[in-house]
Design an enzyme around this catalytic site. Structure first.
Site, PDB file in Angstrom:
ATOM      1  N   HIS A 288       0.862  -1.191   0.000  1.00 43.06           N
ATOM      2  CA  HIS A 288       0.000   0.000   0.000  1.00 43.06           C
ATOM      3  C   HIS A 288       0.897   1.238   0.000  1.00 43.06           C
ATOM      4  CE1 HIS A 288      -2.882   3.035   1.225  1.00 43.06           C
ATOM      5  NE2 HIS A 288      -3.837   2.195   0.870  1.00 43.06           N
TER       6      HIS A 288
ATOM      7  N   GLU B 270       0.782   3.894   1.538  1.00 47.61           N
ATOM      8  CA  GLU B 270       1.103   4.430   2.878  1.00 47.61           C
ATOM      9  C   GLU B 270       2.199   3.610   3.539  1.00 47.61           C
ATOM     10  OE1 GLU B 270      -2.955   4.543   4.302  1.00 47.61           O
ATOM     11  OE2 GLU B 270      -3.362   6.121   2.833  1.00 47.61           O
TER      12      GLU B 270
HETATM   13  C1  PEP Z   1      -6.927   3.088   0.268  1.00 46.02           C
HETATM   14  O1  PEP Z   1      -6.588   3.315   1.400  1.00 46.02           O
HETATM   15  O2  PEP Z   1      -6.485   2.081  -0.284  1.00 46.02           O
HETATM   16  C2  PEP Z   1      -7.845   4.010  -0.401  1.00 46.02           C
HETATM   17  C3  PEP Z   1      -8.157   3.796  -1.646  1.00 46.02           C
HETATM   18  O3  PEP Z   1      -8.338   5.062   0.345  1.00 46.02           O
HETATM   19  P1  PEP Z   1      -9.548   6.067  -0.066  1.00 46.02           P
HETATM   20  O4  PEP Z   1     -10.661   5.215  -0.598  1.00 46.02           O
HETATM   21  O5  PEP Z   1      -9.896   6.751   1.209  1.00 46.02           O
HETATM   22  O6  PEP Z   1      -9.016   6.981  -1.107  1.00 46.02           O
END
Ligand code: PEP
Length: 259
Positions: free
Chosen positions: A97, A99
């Site tokens: 991900h 993040e």
């Molecule tokens: C995610 O965290 O993978 C994501 C897509 O977040 P959001 O839907 O909040 O953009």
């Protein structure tokens, strides 16, 4: 035909009582559509067991948000191995991900180890890939995405990769309220499928599930999921609101592609 999948990434959100209420609502609301769409929730590690218990026999799967790059057991304080996740019945795990890439220095090499560890214990990895705004604007995004995929897949055979799911998540669309347009998202998904066909064969490329993630909400899910190469979504913020998440799952379940 690829079955639609919607995965909710709760990120660092949830508390015991809040989780009970959210799962309770989801189980009720998703019950009429659960045959037509696979649904998965990925709570924080500490709540995996609680949520698995709440979902027992509900037909909704549980996934982890990450996994250790180290195998099995060892002196790795704070880590949780793929074997441990499998031990408590986790069936999917996010890996790579954006993040984790930006906040925890998850390089492509680390992501490749995590992917391998998950596959070895039979957990389906959801490999997240996607470009920054700068890479999109300078036009290097296709190469960025292709490199992320081939680096993560390195050393693995097509057979070993058969349980992998991909999630295209442009970084500029995550949590920003800015969604890629259905055409923009479809173009990247088609590119990914074409790249996979040439590197891993058309059978693999046709079978692999590719999710879109980045500010998906009830209001834009229908259009995104009706694109031919978008097989569902990875949902962040909207996964915490039962009505919103259910509406997104419904959009995937009722997409004209599902027949
Ligand atoms: C995610 O965290 O993978 C994501 C897509 O977040 P959001 O839907 O909040 O953009």
């Amino acid at each position: 035909m690829r079955k639609a999948l919607v995965a909710g990434n709760w990120k660092m959100h949830g508390r015991i009582t809040q989780n009970i209420n959210l799962i309770d609502d989801l189980v009720k609301q998703l019950s009429p559509i659960k045959e037509s769409v696979s649904v998965l929730v990925c709570p924080p590690l500490v709540y995996l067991n609680q949520v698995s218990g709440l979902l027992a026999e509900a037909g909704i799967e549980v996934g982890a948000q990450d996994v250790s790059r180290f195998e099995k057991d060892g002196a790795h304080t704070g880590d949780c191995s793929a074997e441990m996740l499998a031990d408590i019945g986790v069936s999917y795990a996010l890996v790579g991900h954006s993040e984790r890439r930006s906040e925890h220095q998850d390089t492509d090499a680390v992501i490749a180890l995590k992917l391998k560890n998950l596959l070895q214990v039979g957990i389906k990895p959801i490999l997240c890939i996607g470009e920054s705004l700068e890479q999109r604007e300078e036009g290097t995004f296709e190469k960025v995405i292709a490199d992320q995929i081939s680096n993560a897949f390195s050393g693995l055979s097509v057979e070993e990769l058969s349980n992998v799911i991909l999630a295209y998540e442009p970084i500029w669309a995550i949590g920003t309220g800015k969604t890629a347009s259905p055409d923009q998202a479809q173009a990247v998904h088609a590119y990914i499928r074409q790249m996979l066909a040439s590197d891993y064969g058309s059978e693999f490329s046709e079978k692999v599930t590719i999710l879109y993630g980045g500010s998906v909400k009830a209001a834009n899910a229908d259009q995104l999921f009706s694109q031919p190469d978008i097989d569902g979504g990875l949902i962040g913020g909207a996964a915490l609101v039962s009505e919103e998440f259910t509406a997104i799952c419904r959009a995937a379940a009722t997409s004209p592609k599902n027949g």
